[in-house]
Write a protein that holds these residues in place. Structure first.
Motif, mmCIF file in Angstrom:
data_model
loop_
_atom_site.group_PDB
_atom_site.id
_atom_site.type_symbol
_atom_site.label_atom_id
_atom_site.label_comp_id
_atom_site.label_asym_id
_atom_site.label_seq_id
_atom_site.Cartn_x
_atom_site.Cartn_y
_atom_site.Cartn_z
ATOM 1 N N VAL A 1 0.869 -1.183 0.000
ATOM 2 C CA VAL A 1 0.000 0.000 0.000
ATOM 3 C C VAL A 1 0.901 1.227 0.000
ATOM 4 C CG1 VAL A 1 -1.736 1.298 1.327
ATOM 5 C CG2 VAL A 1 -1.812 -1.216 1.293
ATOM 6 N N LEU B 1 -4.440 6.656 1.270
ATOM 7 C CA LEU B 1 -3.819 5.357 1.035
ATOM 8 C C LEU B 1 -4.298 4.751 -0.285
ATOM 9 C CD1 LEU B 1 -4.481 4.050 4.653
ATOM 10 C CD2 LEU B 1 -2.246 4.696 3.729
ATOM 11 N N TRP C 1 -4.031 1.032 -2.420
ATOM 12 C CA TRP C 1 -3.629 -0.365 -2.484
ATOM 13 C C TRP C 1 -2.934 -0.620 -3.814
ATOM 14 C CZ3 TRP C 1 -5.483 -4.449 -5.662
ATOM 15 C CH2 TRP C 1 -5.113 -5.740 -5.261
ATOM 16 N N GLU D 1 -1.045 -7.510 -4.232
ATOM 17 C CA GLU D 1 -0.809 -8.537 -3.225
ATOM 18 C C GLU D 1 -0.357 -9.835 -3.866
ATOM 19 O OE1 GLU D 1 -4.608 -9.067 -1.316
ATOM 20 O OE2 GLU D 1 -5.486 -10.067 -3.063
ATOM 21 N N ARG E 1 -2.847 -9.136 4.461
ATOM 22 C CA ARG E 1 -4.292 -9.107 4.327
ATOM 23 C C ARG E 1 -4.870 -10.382 4.931
ATOM 24 N NH1 ARG E 1 -8.262 -11.032 1.031
ATOM 25 N NH2 ARG E 1 -6.945 -11.647 -0.738
ATOM 26 N N LEU F 1 -21.568 -15.138 8.731
ATOM 27 C CA LEU F 1 -22.923 -15.532 8.347
ATOM 28 C C LEU F 1 -23.861 -14.412 8.747
ATOM 29 C CD1 LEU F 1 -24.912 -17.603 7.238
ATOM 30 C CD2 LEU F 1 -25.047 -18.581 9.540
ATOM 31 N N VAL F 2 -24.470 -13.798 7.753
ATOM 32 C CA VAL F 2 -25.410 -12.705 7.992
ATOM 33 C C VAL F 2 -26.759 -13.127 7.437
ATOM 34 C CG1 VAL F 2 -25.940 -10.279 7.578
ATOM 35 C CG2 VAL F 2 -23.562 -11.024 7.813
ATOM 36 N N ILE G 1 -20.864 -13.657 4.079
ATOM 37 C CA ILE G 1 -20.204 -12.451 3.577
ATOM 38 C C ILE G 1 -18.736 -12.509 3.949
ATOM 39 C CG2 ILE G 1 -20.057 -9.948 3.714
ATOM 40 C CD1 ILE G 1 -23.029 -9.875 4.231
ATOM 41 N N ARG G 2 -17.873 -12.412 2.943
ATOM 42 C CA ARG G 2 -16.439 -12.405 3.210
ATOM 43 C C ARG G 2 -16.007 -10.992 3.577
ATOM 44 N NH1 ARG G 2 -12.179 -15.493 2.833
ATOM 45 N NH2 ARG G 2 -13.371 -17.241 1.964
ATOM 46 N N TYR G 3 -15.094 -10.888 4.510
ATOM 47 C CA TYR G 3 -14.554 -9.580 4.845
ATOM 48 C C TYR G 3 -13.048 -9.686 5.011
ATOM 49 C CZ TYR G 3 -15.074 -11.327 9.646
ATOM 50 O OH TYR G 3 -15.029 -12.085 10.799
ATOM 51 N N ASN G 4 -12.390 -8.581 4.830
ATOM 52 C CA ASN G 4 -10.937 -8.532 4.808
ATOM 53 C C ASN G 4 -10.427 -7.391 5.686
ATOM 54 O OD1 ASN G 4 -10.318 -10.396 2.248
ATOM 55 N ND2 ASN G 4 -12.083 -9.114 1.775
ATOM 56 N N TRP G 5 -9.196 -7.550 6.148
ATOM 57 C CA TRP G 5 -8.562 -6.466 6.898
ATOM 58 C C TRP G 5 -7.052 -6.580 6.788
ATOM 59 C CZ3 TRP G 5 -10.678 -10.800 8.906
ATOM 60 C CH2 TRP G 5 -9.945 -11.559 9.826
ATOM 61 N N PHE G 6 -6.369 -5.454 6.904
ATOM 62 C CA PHE G 6 -4.925 -5.381 6.768
ATOM 63 C C PHE G 6 -4.295 -5.191 8.151
ATOM 64 C CE2 PHE G 6 -4.636 -5.275 2.202
ATOM 65 C CZ PHE G 6 -5.856 -4.749 1.793
ATOM 66 N N ASP G 7 -3.556 -6.200 8.562
ATOM 67 C CA ASP G 7 -2.893 -6.164 9.861
ATOM 68 C C ASP G 7 -1.977 -7.364 9.980
ATOM 69 O OD1 ASP G 7 -3.425 -7.188 13.087
ATOM 70 O OD2 ASP G 7 -2.761 -5.116 12.728
ATOM 71 N N TRP H 1 1.107 -4.067 9.768
ATOM 72 C CA TRP H 1 1.723 -3.238 8.732
ATOM 73 C C TRP H 1 3.218 -3.109 9.004
ATOM 74 C CZ3 TRP H 1 -1.202 0.137 5.182
ATOM 75 C CH2 TRP H 1 -2.582 -0.071 5.244
ATOM 76 N N TYR I 1 -18.002 -5.949 4.136
ATOM 77 C CA TYR I 1 -17.786 -5.155 5.343
ATOM 78 C C TYR I 1 -16.539 -4.287 5.168
ATOM 79 C CZ TYR I 1 -21.196 -7.803 8.065
ATOM 80 O OH TYR I 1 -22.346 -8.369 8.559
ATOM 81 N N SER J 1 -13.193 -2.253 6.795
ATOM 82 C CA SER J 1 -12.243 -2.254 7.897
ATOM 83 C C SER J 1 -11.806 -0.805 8.107
ATOM 84 C CB SER J 1 -11.032 -3.156 7.618
ATOM 85 O OG SER J 1 -10.418 -2.822 6.388
ATOM 86 N N TYR K 1 -8.956 2.074 9.899
ATOM 87 C CA TYR K 1 -7.566 2.276 10.285
ATOM 88 C C TYR K 1 -7.395 3.676 10.853
ATOM 89 C CZ TYR K 1 -7.382 -1.803 7.438
ATOM 90 O OH TYR K 1 -7.641 -3.049 6.934
ATOM 91 N N LEU L 1 -4.958 -0.888 12.496
ATOM 92 C CA LEU L 1 -6.311 -1.444 12.413
ATOM 93 C C LEU L 1 -7.041 -1.207 13.730
ATOM 94 C CD1 LEU L 1 -8.328 -3.353 10.798
ATOM 95 C CD2 LEU L 1 -7.285 -5.215 12.132
ATOM 96 N N TYR M 1 -8.673 -3.498 -3.740
ATOM 97 C CA TYR M 1 -9.094 -2.987 -2.446
ATOM 98 C C TYR M 1 -8.986 -1.468 -2.488
ATOM 99 C CZ TYR M 1 -9.043 -7.791 -1.065
ATOM 100 O OH TYR M 1 -9.324 -9.119 -0.998
ATOM 101 N N PHE N 1 -9.372 2.287 -0.445
ATOM 102 C CA PHE N 1 -9.412 3.032 0.805
ATOM 103 C C PHE N 1 -10.271 4.281 0.621
ATOM 104 C CE2 PHE N 1 -6.386 0.936 3.547
ATOM 105 C CZ PHE N 1 -5.604 0.212 2.659
#
Lengths: 128, 108
Positions: free
Chosen positions: A37, A45, A47, A50, A98, A104-105, A110-116, A118, B31, B33, B35, B45, B97, B99
């Motif tokens: 990123v 920021l 992206w 990856e 990532r 489950l909703v 539902i897939r979700y992602n997060w960056f951690d 860094w 969803y 995220s 920061y 995060l 992705y 931001f």
């Protein structure tokens, strides 16, 4: 606890190739996507792309023609190459892991992602 | 659309509540995220998924989502919460992705 440490050249001339490397310390290299990123001075920021342990890559279409992300699983590191840089590529570059999960909703997954975590960031300046 | 829109800046009195919003078509599918970024530091995060907060993040940070809008709420803002906040999500094409543009939070 996983930590990312990055390094690479901080000063480039136009048309040169940006090269940065990020080492993964204290955790498994597998089963994740490893990202880059960037953040131009005073801006938001962006992206870049990856890579997965399998070698699968995904790139931002706006940079795809100039970007290559590679990895060395034996050394737990991944790298970014950006060719033909210009002043517009001046930015702080971050590496990040990532993560991904599914929730489950109602009756839908539902897939979700997060960056951690860094990396610490590397300022790359392109000047003539 | 691959854009996530955030208000450029918000302010909050010390100890009060502030909500930061992020709007985008992809938020109907994915969803967000969130920061936190302080000057000279890497993003950190603070919230992700439906209801997940990383270890070490105070429980005054919470998130929610409705339709095309994701929100990060700081309940009882502290001076150390002054920072830029960015949302992130996958775009609807699934190819990248994105931001948000970032929200600068000032604690008065």
């Amino acid at each position: 606890q996983v930590q990312l440490q990055q390094w690479g050249a901080g000063l480039l001339k136009p048309s040169e190739t940006l090269s940065l490397t990020c080492t993964v310390h204290g955790g498994s290299f597998s089963a994740y996507y490893w990202s880059w990123v960037r953040q131009p001075p005073g801006k938001g920021l962006e992206w870049i792309g990856e890579i997965h342990q399998s070698g699968t890559t995904n790139y931002n279409p706006s940079l795809e023609s100039r970007v290559t992300i590679s990895l060395d699983t034996s050394k737990n590191l991944f790298s970014l190459n950006l060719t033909s840089v210009t002043a517009a590529d001046t930015a702080v570059y971050y590496c990040a892991r990532r993560n991904s999960d599914i929730a489950l909703v109602g009756t839908a997954f539902i897939r979700y992602n997060w960056f951690d975590p860094w990396g610490q960031g590397t300022l790359v300046t392109v000047f003539s | 659309s691959s854009e996530l829109t955030q208000d450029p800046a918000v302010s909050v009195a010390l100890g009060q509540t502030v909500r930061i919003t992020c709007q985008g078509d992809s938020l109907r599918t994915y969803y967000a995220s969130w920061y936190q970024q302080k000057p000279g530091q890497a993003p950190l995060l603070v919230f992700y998924g439906k209801n997940s907060r990383p270890s070490g993040i105070p429980d005054r940070f919470s998130g929610s989502s409705s339709g095309n809008t994701a929100s990060l709420t700081i309940t009882g803002a502290q001076a150390e919460d002054e920072a830029d906040y960015y949302c992130n999500s996958r775009d609807n094409s699934g190819k990248l992705y994105v931001f948000g543009s970032g929200t600068q939070v000032t604690v008065l």
